[in-house]
Each structure stands twice: as structure tokens, then as C-alpha cells.
Design a protein around this motif. Sequence first.
Motif, PDB file in Angstrom:
ATOM      1  N   THR A 205       0.819  -1.217   0.000  1.00 46.40           N
ATOM      2  CA  THR A 205       0.000   0.000   0.000  1.00 46.40           C
ATOM      3  C   THR A 205       0.850   1.263   0.000  1.00 46.40           C
ATOM      4  OG1 THR A 205      -0.170  -0.049   2.425  1.00 46.40           O
ATOM      5  CG2 THR A 205      -1.926  -1.121   1.171  1.00 46.40           C
ATOM      6  N   ARG A 206       2.142   1.144   0.353  1.00 52.20           N
ATOM      7  CA  ARG A 206       3.017   2.320   0.401  1.00 52.20           C
ATOM      8  C   ARG A 206       4.104   2.294  -0.673  1.00 52.20           C
ATOM      9  NH1 ARG A 206       0.981   0.755   5.021  1.00 52.20           N
ATOM     10  NH2 ARG A 206       0.277   2.298   6.551  1.00 52.20           N
ATOM     11  N   SER A 207       4.115   1.264  -1.516  1.00 53.62           N
ATOM     12  CA  SER A 207       5.197   1.085  -2.480  1.00 53.62           C
ATOM     13  C   SER A 207       5.269   2.208  -3.504  1.00 53.62           C
ATOM     14  CB  SER A 207       5.043  -0.255  -3.207  1.00 53.62           C
ATOM     15  OG  SER A 207       5.227  -1.342  -2.333  1.00 53.62           O
ATOM     16  N   ALA A 208       4.128   2.623  -4.012  1.00 51.45           N
ATOM     17  CA  ALA A 208       4.126   3.590  -5.106  1.00 51.45           C
ATOM     18  C   ALA A 208       4.661   4.953  -4.683  1.00 51.45           C
ATOM     19  CB  ALA A 208       2.717   3.730  -5.670  1.00 51.45           C
TER      20      ALA A 208
ATOM     21  N   ARG B  81       6.138  -8.005  -5.818  1.00 55.70           N
ATOM     22  CA  ARG B  81       5.011  -7.097  -5.622  1.00 55.70           C
ATOM     23  C   ARG B  81       5.467  -5.644  -5.661  1.00 55.70           C
ATOM     24  NH1 ARG B  81       0.731  -9.322  -1.102  1.00 55.70           N
ATOM     25  NH2 ARG B  81       0.785 -11.543  -1.617  1.00 55.70           N
ATOM     26  N   SER B  82       6.591  -5.345  -5.042  1.00 56.76           N
ATOM     27  CA  SER B  82       7.071  -3.966  -4.992  1.00 56.76           C
ATOM     28  C   SER B  82       7.505  -3.486  -6.367  1.00 56.76           C
ATOM     29  CB  SER B  82       8.223  -3.852  -3.997  1.00 56.76           C
ATOM     30  OG  SER B  82       7.803  -4.219  -2.699  1.00 56.76           O
ATOM     31  N   HIS B  83       8.152  -4.347  -7.152  1.00 60.13           N
ATOM     32  CA  HIS B  83       8.516  -3.977  -8.511  1.00 60.13           C
ATOM     33  C   HIS B  83       7.282  -3.675  -9.348  1.00 60.13           C
ATOM     34  CE1 HIS B  83      12.904  -5.666  -8.884  1.00 60.13           C
ATOM     35  NE2 HIS B  83      12.869  -4.415  -8.458  1.00 60.13           N
ATOM     36  N   SER B  84       6.218  -4.431  -9.136  1.00 61.82           N
ATOM     37  CA  SER B  84       4.999  -4.196  -9.912  1.00 61.82           C
ATOM     38  C   SER B  84       4.383  -2.844  -9.599  1.00 61.82           C
ATOM     39  CB  SER B  84       3.982  -5.309  -9.653  1.00 61.82           C
ATOM     40  OG  SER B  84       3.455  -5.229  -8.325  1.00 61.82           O
ATOM     41  N   ALA B  85       4.713  -2.283  -8.426  1.00 60.07           N
ATOM     42  CA  ALA B  85       4.229  -0.952  -8.049  1.00 60.07           C
ATOM     43  C   ALA B  85       5.209   0.142  -8.459  1.00 60.07           C
ATOM     44  CB  ALA B  85       3.992  -0.897  -6.542  1.00 60.07           C
ATOM     45  N   GLY B  86       6.335  -0.243  -9.078  1.00 62.49           N
ATOM     46  CA  GLY B  86       7.288   0.737  -9.565  1.00 62.49           C
ATOM     47  C   GLY B  86       8.384   1.110  -8.605  1.00 62.49           C
ATOM     48  N   ALA B  87       8.502   0.426  -7.463  1.00 68.55           N
ATOM     49  CA  ALA B  87       9.529   0.759  -6.470  1.00 68.55           C
ATOM     50  C   ALA B  87      10.834   0.047  -6.796  1.00 68.55           C
ATOM     51  CB  ALA B  87       9.062   0.374  -5.073  1.00 68.55           C
ATOM     52  N   ARG B  88      11.939   0.655  -6.400  1.00 69.27           N
ATOM     53  CA  ARG B  88      13.252   0.018  -6.487  1.00 69.27           C
ATOM     54  C   ARG B  88      13.546  -0.692  -5.170  1.00 69.27           C
ATOM     55  NH1 ARG B  88      16.944   4.988  -8.043  1.00 69.27           N
ATOM     56  NH2 ARG B  88      15.441   5.995  -6.643  1.00 69.27           N
ATOM     57  N   ILE B  89      14.234  -1.830  -5.270  1.00 65.46           N
ATOM     58  CA  ILE B  89      14.428  -2.697  -4.110  1.00 65.46           C
ATOM     59  C   ILE B  89      15.904  -2.861  -3.789  1.00 65.46           C
ATOM     60  CG2 ILE B  89      13.975  -4.968  -3.125  1.00 65.46           C
ATOM     61  CD1 ILE B  89      11.472  -3.376  -3.734  1.00 65.46           C
ATOM     62  N   ALA B  90      16.241  -2.621  -2.527  1.00 57.91           N
ATOM     63  CA  ALA B  90      17.557  -2.973  -1.996  1.00 57.91           C
ATOM     64  C   ALA B  90      17.346  -4.112  -1.007  1.00 57.91           C
ATOM     65  CB  ALA B  90      18.204  -1.778  -1.312  1.00 57.91           C
ATOM     66  N   LEU B  91      18.084  -5.192  -1.182  1.00 58.24           N
ATOM     67  CA  LEU B  91      17.884  -6.393  -0.374  1.00 58.24           C
ATOM     68  C   LEU B  91      19.151  -6.727   0.393  1.00 58.24           C
ATOM     69  CD1 LEU B  91      16.046  -8.841   0.339  1.00 58.24           C
ATOM     70  CD2 LEU B  91      17.043 -10.002  -1.644  1.00 58.24           C
TER      71      LEU B  91
END
Length: 315
Positions: A124-127, A153-163
Motif C-alpha cells: 500500500t506504500r510502495s508507489a 510485488r514492490s517492482h509491480s508498483a514501480g519501487a526500487r528494491i535494496a535487499l
Amino acid sequence: MILTVTPNPSLDRTYELPGLTRGAVLRATDDRIDPGGKGINVSRAVAAAGHPTIAVAPLGGPEGALLAQLLGEHDIEAVGVPIVASTRINVTLVEPDGTLTKVNAVGPEITMAEAEALLDAVWTRSAATGWIACCGSLPRGLPPQWYAELVARSHSAGARIALDTSGAALTAALRERPDVIKPNAEELAEAVSRPLATVGDAVKAAEELRQRGAGSVLASLGADGQLLVDRTGTYFGSARVDTVRSNVGAGDASLAGFLTAGGRGPAALAAAVAHGAAAVQLPGSVMPTPADLDLAAVTTTTDVPLDRPLAEPAS
């Protein structure tokens, strides 16, 4: 905005001792309690640098309530997903020479309903976020594929991910192509199933993880420095450190510095090194502020010392 996800947060209690003797009654010279967990440490470092951040974590019991309160005191928006079990407490014992003895609790078991609620809280906060930093080990109840689902899921909302995780959780998440991963030398060695004796070995391991799905690899080599391996090349960064007081959270501070500096390229690597170097000179898991940073002490180069032996070879 940088959002962090910490599936297994903690309250971190640190005691500074004149010495550590088994079986003795010890009196601390100083103690403190901080909100803990790798993602929460990243949020603390981001907030200390003056940037907005949201910390998403499962919180339970009075320990979870105190953790949320402490986050608020650090100007961090806490999004606590309620769980039945209590949040864990970790203990760190610090000796005058900087030697650390850590006791990390196993943490609560998360139900499937709680795990789904945690994913929903991130979704709900990714975008509205620039980066999502997913950090730490998975608690009992979450399968290794949980981070992979979060990245997808986060990529589908357009967010970049650091893991920043390790083991089976890292391996499973690589197929979803996280934008940045942040292993240390031991985690690099584990991921490629071979020992690493030199900086060159670490570079080859990072390149292999990029081939398996990672966009960039920001690798901490401890006292040897940090590597950044991305599509533009390989960069090596190091910094002068006068006194090591505590290395708790130093890697998390490095990731925060990297992300707040844009999350790519040698300038972001320099910020990561500066944040990590500042963090090890502070007590407990205190995160550095801009006043603590010494960018003049940082060196970054494309002339990577491939033949340099690692101070602590990773196996």
C-alpha cells in the motif's frame, strides 16, 4: 522517501563493560536501548541524515510497543503490523577494546495471516517510495520465498528494491531481480558456495550474483573496504578509521548512505563507506549524523586491489 522492511525487528540493549568474565557478576559502565533490526537501523540512519523514512515491521507485546515509541522519538514513521507473539530483545556486551559479544534472540513465530498483512502494508506504500530496503533474516513462520514475493510485488508498483539478507532467502529473491543486494564477505561466499580469500575473489562472486539476477552488488568487506559491482563496472572504496567502538549496525548505516546518495555509482559508494566508517566509531548501534561523516577520509577507485588478501577470509 525510503521505506524499510524488517521482518524480525528487535529491541537492542547494549552494555559497555570494563571486561567480560564468565560466571562473574558484571557492572556496566554504560547502557542504552535502541530500536533494532537491520531495516530499522537503515531507517534510523536515513532519519539521522535528515531524509524521510517509513519503517514497516511486525510488532508484538510491550516490547513491540516500546520499539514503536522509540522509532517515533527518532522521527521515523512506524508502520507496525500487529502480531500475537512478542518482539525479541537482543543484548550486546562491549569491552573497552571494542570486542563485542552479542546474544540475539530467535524472535517470534509469524503466522501466515500476519505474513500476508506485512506484505499488504508494504504494497500500500510502495508507489510513494523511491527505495524499499528489505533487510535481515526471516523469522520463524516465513518461508525463504517471502522476500522474493515482496520484491515481485514492490517492482509491480514501480519501487526500487535494496535487499540485505542471506542464505536461501537471498537465493530465492535473486530470480525477481532486486535492484541492489548488500552482502558481506561471508554472505558472498555462502551465496556462491566457495571460499573467498582475496578482493578479486569477492569481485568474481559479486559478478556471479549479478548474472543470477542482482542489478548491483554493494559488498562489505569489513576492514578491507567496500565493493560496488554494477552494469558500469567495479568500484572499490575504503576509509581511514581511527578508533573502532562498535560495529553494530555499521553495514546498515552503509546501505542508508548508499540509498540516500542515489543508490548507484561511485558517489553513492563513497557515501556508503563514509556512513559505515562513522558508525563504527559510535557506541552501540548509534547511527551517524551528517556531522559525523568524514568524506575526506574516503577513497574510491576503479583500480580494484584484486590480489589483496581479505583480512578475514570468508569460507
